[in-house]
Design a protein around this motif. Structure first.
Motif, PDB file in Angstrom:
ATOM      1  N   MET A 185      -7.861   5.000   3.364  1.00 58.60           N
ATOM      2  CA  MET A 185      -7.830   3.659   3.950  1.00 58.60           C
ATOM      3  C   MET A 185      -6.378   3.193   4.118  1.00 58.60           C
ATOM      4  SD  MET A 185      -9.571   0.100   2.598  1.00 58.60           S
ATOM      5  CE  MET A 185     -11.240   0.667   2.980  1.00 58.60           C
ATOM      6  N   LYS A 186      -6.098   2.565   5.250  1.00 59.13           N
ATOM      7  CA  LYS A 186      -4.745   2.085   5.499  1.00 59.13           C
ATOM      8  C   LYS A 186      -4.409   0.936   4.564  1.00 59.13           C
ATOM      9  CE  LYS A 186      -1.782   0.309   9.186  1.00 59.13           C
ATOM     10  NZ  LYS A 186      -1.718  -0.115  10.613  1.00 59.13           N
ATOM     11  N   MET A 187      -3.223   1.042   3.937  1.00 59.82           N
ATOM     12  CA  MET A 187      -2.818   0.018   2.980  1.00 59.82           C
ATOM     13  C   MET A 187      -2.183  -1.168   3.691  1.00 59.82           C
ATOM     14  SD  MET A 187      -1.169   2.284  -0.091  1.00 59.82           S
ATOM     15  CE  MET A 187      -0.874   0.844  -1.110  1.00 59.82           C
ATOM     16  N   ARG A 202       0.468  -4.463   3.820  1.00 57.32           N
ATOM     17  CA  ARG A 202       1.888  -4.566   3.482  1.00 57.32           C
ATOM     18  C   ARG A 202       2.105  -4.842   2.012  1.00 57.32           C
ATOM     19  NH1 ARG A 202       5.019  -8.434   2.156  1.00 57.32           N
ATOM     20  NH2 ARG A 202       3.444 -10.017   2.630  1.00 57.32           N
ATOM     21  N   TRP A 203       1.366  -5.829   1.466  1.00 62.03           N
ATOM     22  CA  TRP A 203       1.591  -6.194   0.074  1.00 62.03           C
ATOM     23  C   TRP A 203       1.206  -5.060  -0.872  1.00 62.03           C
ATOM     24  CZ3 TRP A 203      -1.357  -6.423  -4.288  1.00 62.03           C
ATOM     25  CH2 TRP A 203      -2.742  -6.381  -4.147  1.00 62.03           C
ATOM     26  N   GLN A 204       0.159  -4.301  -0.516  1.00 67.63           N
ATOM     27  CA  GLN A 204      -0.271  -3.199  -1.368  1.00 67.63           C
ATOM     28  C   GLN A 204       0.777  -2.097  -1.421  1.00 67.63           C
ATOM     29  OE1 GLN A 204      -3.871  -2.588   0.827  1.00 67.63           O
ATOM     30  NE2 GLN A 204      -5.151  -3.743  -0.607  1.00 67.63           N
ATOM     31  N   LYS A 205       1.382  -1.797  -0.268  1.00 69.22           N
ATOM     32  CA  LYS A 205       2.458  -0.798  -0.234  1.00 69.22           C
ATOM     33  C   LYS A 205       3.648  -1.273  -1.063  1.00 69.22           C
ATOM     34  CE  LYS A 205       1.376   0.852   4.443  1.00 69.22           C
ATOM     35  NZ  LYS A 205       1.884   0.953   5.839  1.00 69.22           N
ATOM     36  N   GLU A 206       4.006  -2.536  -0.885  1.00 71.67           N
ATOM     37  CA  GLU A 206       5.152  -3.100  -1.593  1.00 71.67           C
ATOM     38  C   GLU A 206       4.905  -3.111  -3.103  1.00 71.67           C
ATOM     39  OE1 GLU A 206       7.571  -6.586   0.051  1.00 71.67           O
ATOM     40  OE2 GLU A 206       6.342  -7.523  -1.514  1.00 71.67           O
ATOM     41  N   CYS A 207       3.721  -3.555  -3.496  1.00 75.30           N
ATOM     42  CA  CYS A 207       3.388  -3.616  -4.920  1.00 75.30           C
ATOM     43  C   CYS A 207       3.332  -2.223  -5.527  1.00 75.30           C
ATOM     44  CB  CYS A 207       2.066  -4.335  -5.113  1.00 75.30           C
ATOM     45  SG  CYS A 207       1.668  -4.700  -6.829  1.00 75.30           S
ATOM     46  N   GLU A 245      -5.079   3.135  -5.115  1.00 75.72           N
ATOM     47  CA  GLU A 245      -3.909   3.821  -4.560  1.00 75.72           C
ATOM     48  C   GLU A 245      -2.895   4.154  -5.653  1.00 75.72           C
ATOM     49  OE1 GLU A 245      -3.242   5.045  -1.688  1.00 75.72           O
ATOM     50  OE2 GLU A 245      -4.922   4.255  -0.505  1.00 75.72           O
ATOM     51  N   LEU A 246      -2.708   3.220  -6.575  1.00 75.36           N
ATOM     52  CA  LEU A 246      -1.775   3.463  -7.669  1.00 75.36           C
ATOM     53  C   LEU A 246      -2.285   4.599  -8.556  1.00 75.36           C
ATOM     54  CD1 LEU A 246       0.750   2.699  -9.293  1.00 75.36           C
ATOM     55  CD2 LEU A 246      -0.651   1.021 -10.512  1.00 75.36           C
ATOM     56  N   ALA A 247      -3.575   4.578  -8.871  1.00 75.31           N
ATOM     57  CA  ALA A 247      -4.150   5.645  -9.695  1.00 75.31           C
ATOM     58  C   ALA A 247      -4.005   6.998  -9.005  1.00 75.31           C
ATOM     59  CB  ALA A 247      -5.622   5.347  -9.975  1.00 75.31           C
ATOM     60  N   HIS A 248      -4.248   7.031  -7.697  1.00 75.30           N
ATOM     61  CA  HIS A 248      -4.102   8.273  -6.925  1.00 75.30           C
ATOM     62  C   HIS A 248      -2.661   8.780  -6.982  1.00 75.30           C
ATOM     63  CE1 HIS A 248      -3.203  10.452  -3.107  1.00 75.30           C
ATOM     64  NE2 HIS A 248      -4.313  11.085  -3.440  1.00 75.30           N
ATOM     65  N   HIS A 249      -1.713   7.888  -6.796  1.00 68.09           N
ATOM     66  CA  HIS A 249      -0.301   8.293  -6.823  1.00 68.09           C
ATOM     67  C   HIS A 249       0.072   8.844  -8.194  1.00 68.09           C
ATOM     68  CE1 HIS A 249       4.068   8.118  -6.076  1.00 68.09           C
ATOM     69  NE2 HIS A 249       4.137   7.728  -7.347  1.00 68.09           N
ATOM     70  N   MET A 250      -0.318   8.150  -9.259  1.00 68.28           N
ATOM     71  CA  MET A 250       0.047   8.574 -10.607  1.00 68.28           C
ATOM     72  C   MET A 250      -0.590   9.918 -10.962  1.00 68.28           C
ATOM     73  SD  MET A 250       2.032   6.113 -11.634  1.00 68.28           S
ATOM     74  CE  MET A 250       2.094   5.966 -13.419  1.00 68.28           C
ATOM     75  N   LYS A 251      -1.811  10.138 -10.500  1.00 68.38           N
ATOM     76  CA  LYS A 251      -2.483  11.404 -10.796  1.00 68.38           C
ATOM     77  C   LYS A 251      -1.910  12.539  -9.954  1.00 68.38           C
ATOM     78  CE  LYS A 251      -7.056  12.645 -12.407  1.00 68.38           C
ATOM     79  NZ  LYS A 251      -6.686  14.036 -12.544  1.00 68.38           N
ATOM     80  N   LYS A 252      -1.653  12.253  -8.693  1.00 66.35           N
ATOM     81  CA  LYS A 252      -1.085  13.261  -7.798  1.00 66.35           C
ATOM     82  C   LYS A 252       0.278  13.733  -8.290  1.00 66.35           C
ATOM     83  CE  LYS A 252       0.428  13.846  -3.001  1.00 66.35           C
ATOM     84  NZ  LYS A 252       0.587  13.176  -1.676  1.00 66.35           N
ATOM     85  N   ASN A 253       1.056  12.817  -8.853  1.00 64.66           N
ATOM     86  CA  ASN A 253       2.395  13.155  -9.344  1.00 64.66           C
ATOM     87  C   ASN A 253       2.403  13.525 -10.825  1.00 64.66           C
ATOM     88  OD1 ASN A 253       4.586  12.489  -7.108  1.00 64.66           O
ATOM     89  ND2 ASN A 253       2.930  11.004  -6.906  1.00 64.66           N
ATOM     90  N   LYS A 254       1.199  13.809 -11.348  1.00 60.35           N
ATOM     91  CA  LYS A 254       1.024  14.319 -12.710  1.00 60.35           C
ATOM     92  C   LYS A 254       1.618  13.400 -13.774  1.00 60.35           C
ATOM     93  CE  LYS A 254       0.971  19.072 -10.985  1.00 60.35           C
ATOM     94  NZ  LYS A 254      -0.493  19.076 -10.882  1.00 60.35           N
ATOM     95  N   LYS A 301     -13.651   6.970  -4.300  1.00 60.58           N
ATOM     96  CA  LYS A 301     -13.338   7.231  -2.893  1.00 60.58           C
ATOM     97  C   LYS A 301     -11.910   7.734  -2.728  1.00 60.58           C
ATOM     98  CE  LYS A 301     -13.449   5.037   1.664  1.00 60.58           C
ATOM     99  NZ  LYS A 301     -13.785   3.807   2.424  1.00 60.58           N
ATOM    100  N   ARG A 302     -10.961   7.118  -3.452  1.00 57.34           N
ATOM    101  CA  ARG A 302      -9.547   7.497  -3.291  1.00 57.34           C
ATOM    102  C   ARG A 302      -9.197   8.752  -4.085  1.00 57.34           C
ATOM    103  NH1 ARG A 302      -6.163   9.185  -1.164  1.00 57.34           N
ATOM    104  NH2 ARG A 302      -4.080   8.399  -0.617  1.00 57.34           N
ATOM    105  N   LEU A 303      -9.772   8.911  -5.272  1.00 54.29           N
ATOM    106  CA  LEU A 303      -9.442  10.069  -6.103  1.00 54.29           C
ATOM    107  C   LEU A 303     -10.263  11.294  -5.732  1.00 54.29           C
ATOM    108  CD1 LEU A 303      -9.277   8.334  -9.617  1.00 54.29           C
ATOM    109  CD2 LEU A 303      -7.349   8.973  -8.157  1.00 54.29           C
ATOM    110  N   ALA A 304     -11.349  11.071  -4.976  1.00 55.68           N
ATOM    111  CA  ALA A 304     -12.267  12.163  -4.623  1.00 55.68           C
ATOM    112  C   ALA A 304     -12.793  12.839  -5.888  1.00 55.68           C
ATOM    113  CB  ALA A 304     -11.579  13.177  -3.716  1.00 55.68           C
ATOM    114  N   ARG A 305     -13.005  12.042  -6.900  1.00 55.02           N
ATOM    115  CA  ARG A 305     -13.532  12.516  -8.186  1.00 55.02           C
ATOM    116  C   ARG A 305     -14.498  11.478  -8.738  1.00 55.02           C
ATOM    117  NH1 ARG A 305      -9.865  15.329 -11.428  1.00 55.02           N
ATOM    118  NH2 ARG A 305     -11.464  15.240 -13.071  1.00 55.02           N
ATOM    119  N   ARG A 306     -15.430  11.925  -9.544  1.00 58.27           N
ATOM    120  CA  ARG A 306     -16.336  10.988 -10.200  1.00 58.27           C
ATOM    121  C   ARG A 306     -15.584  10.156 -11.240  1.00 58.27           C
ATOM    122  NH1 ARG A 306     -19.109  13.406 -13.483  1.00 58.27           N
ATOM    123  NH2 ARG A 306     -18.401  15.550 -13.162  1.00 58.27           N
TER     124      ARG A 306
END
Length: 465
Positions: free
Chosen positions: A1-3, A5-10, A40-49, A73-78
């Motif tokens: 999903m497209k983020m 402006r505030w979500q990207k900044e935060c 989105e934050l959880a996805h970023h933190m998990k992707k970057n280990k 939906k974002r993590l593609a995991r249960r």
């Protein structure tokens, strides 16, 4: 999903913040999309280990389900808490009952813990914490790798400090790591402009059981003379019906452009909700009723979210955090008169959609406090002053309010132990049973003049409809 402006900044602010600090507090106005940002934050933190697991806590089952769905939906995991899942989503009530084996995950995994509507949890120490805040201090504060606290209203009615938050200055100002207010959200086209319809009456009389009559030229005069008059008012059929008919007329206009637009009514008790639902059905409306009394309410909210019913009547189920974007009208018939609750309810009708008509309406009676709140909606932190004190020192010996409290009220109502006669302007009499906890005097007769409305629009904006 497209983020947005505030979500990207935060997101960038949080990533930088976590390089030095463990806890992050985000204030984003109700309806801004906090769940998507958290995912989105959880996805970023998990992707970057940076983390292994994600835990989410929130104030209700419906909000917990929404958070879980956004994360999955974002993590593609249960995120159902079972073996092999990326974590779990729970209510704050679950904090009290999770077993020691559950908490041992912090010893073996890096965990991001997300708290939605964190203001429900208070305490800087175990001495001044509420039950949920106590569990966070004991189980999570020092053991989680990172925490993300989300809120649209970062203060508590009891002035207690919010758990995991920092305060400074003589006024006890809450330090927010990122802030996205309603004005910003309106300018960005994220939230609707709130339109608040205050209902007034200029000719009110009350006749008691001894035939003594008093008259009032406004609701504020009535409420000043009778401290219990507001909670009496929201149970009276002529007043309720006027608000519902007016709000439903507005919803009918909106549905000409947005066929799935819907209205929400915040009710006081289960019996009150059923009374309201019946009045709406008499107007030809299809209605869903969700209350703390019915275990299937969470599933009913899910069906309503994607359904076509015009109205949903709620007792303690859709006041905050529950995302139903098609809601555009809300009738406030709750006895709760705190700014925290008022703002959370207003947030239910402010999330913008892609439909043509983007009006968001809140209907209330002209009770002085509610008028005051309406006139300062533009202020994101109207009163962040806190009191840090040992208010819960003896909490082990003082039983908390529970479902029993509400059950007793409803039992009294159902048994018709108290009643009030109501006369509308056409002199037809209705009898509405209720309980003495609302201060209603048995046998009093209310006579109403003509109701009228005034609309408050806080923001002047090119997005105004």
């Amino acid at each position: 999903m497209k983020m947005r402006r505030w979500q990207k900044e935060c997101l960038q602010v949080a990533i930088s913040h976590y390089k030095l600090y463990q806890h992050f507090l985000c204030l984003a106005t109700p309806g801004a999309g906090k769940s998507i940002f958290a995912a989105e934050l959880a996805h970023h933190m998990k992707k970057n280990k940076k983390i292994d697991l994600v835990l989410c806590f929130s104030p209700s089952v419906s909000v917990s389900i929404g958070l879980r769905q956004a994360m999955e939906k974002r993590l593609a995991r249960r995120l159902d808490g079972s073996l092999g899942a990326a974590g779990g989503s729970y209510t704050y009530q679950n904090l009290m009952y999770l077993k020691p084996e559950f908490w041992s995950m912090f010893e073996h995994h890096r965990v991001l813990v997300i708290f939605d509507e964190i203001h429900h949890c208070s305490g800087t120490t175990l001495d001044n914490a509420n039950a949920w805040g106590e569990q966070i201090l004991l189980r999570i504060q020092e053991k989680a790798t990172f925490t993300l606290a989300l809120t649209g209203t970062p203060w508590r009615t009891d002035k207690s400090p919010i758990v995991l938050s920092h305060y400074s200055g003589t006024e006890g100002q809450c330090h927010v790591d990122y802030q996205y207010g309603l004005r910003d959200a309106i300018l960005d086209g994220v939230c609707r402009i709130p339109k608040i319809c205050m209902i007034e009456n200029e000719k009110i009389s009350i006749t008691d059981s001894h035939s003594n009559t008093r008259t009032f030229s406004s609701m504020s005069d009535l409420f000043e003379a009778e401290s219990s008059a507001y909670t009496t008012l929201i149970h009276q059929e002529p007043a309720i019906k006027y608000m519902l008919v007016s709000a439903n007329s507005r919803l009918t206009i909106i549905r000409q452009q947005n066929p799935n637009a819907a209205g929400l009514v915040i009710a006081a008790t289960v019996v009150h909700a059923e009374q309201i639902a019946q009045l709406l059905r008499e107007e030809g409306q299809d209605v869903a009723v969700v209350t703390y009394h019915h275990p299937e309410s969470a599933a009913k909210i899910e069906r309503f979210r994607s359904g076509t019913e015009s109205w949903i009547v709620s007792v303690g189920m859709v006041s905050e955090g529950t995302d139903i974007p098609r809601l555009q009208i809300c009738c406030y018939l709750s006895p709760i008169k705190t700014e925290l609750h008022y703002r959370q309810v207003l947030g239910r009708v402010l999330r913008r959609t892609t439909f043509p008509n983007q009006e968001g309406w809140l209907y209330t009676f002209s009770e002085p406090k509610l008028v005051e709140y309406a006139n300062r909606i533009a202020v994101d932190l109207p009163d962040s002053k806190i009191i840090i004190r040992d208010v819960f020192k003896y909490k082990k010996t003082i039983p908390p309010l529970s479902a029993r409290y509400f059950t007793d009220i409803n039992t009294a109502i159902n048994n018709n132990r108290f009643e009030i006669k109501i006369n509308n302007t056409t002199d037809s009499t209705n009898t509405t049973p209720t309980d003495s906890i609302y201060g209603i005097r048995k046998g009093s007769t209310y006579n109403w003049g003509n109701f009228r409305e005034a609309v408050i629009e806080t923001f002047n904006s090119p997005f105004s409809t």
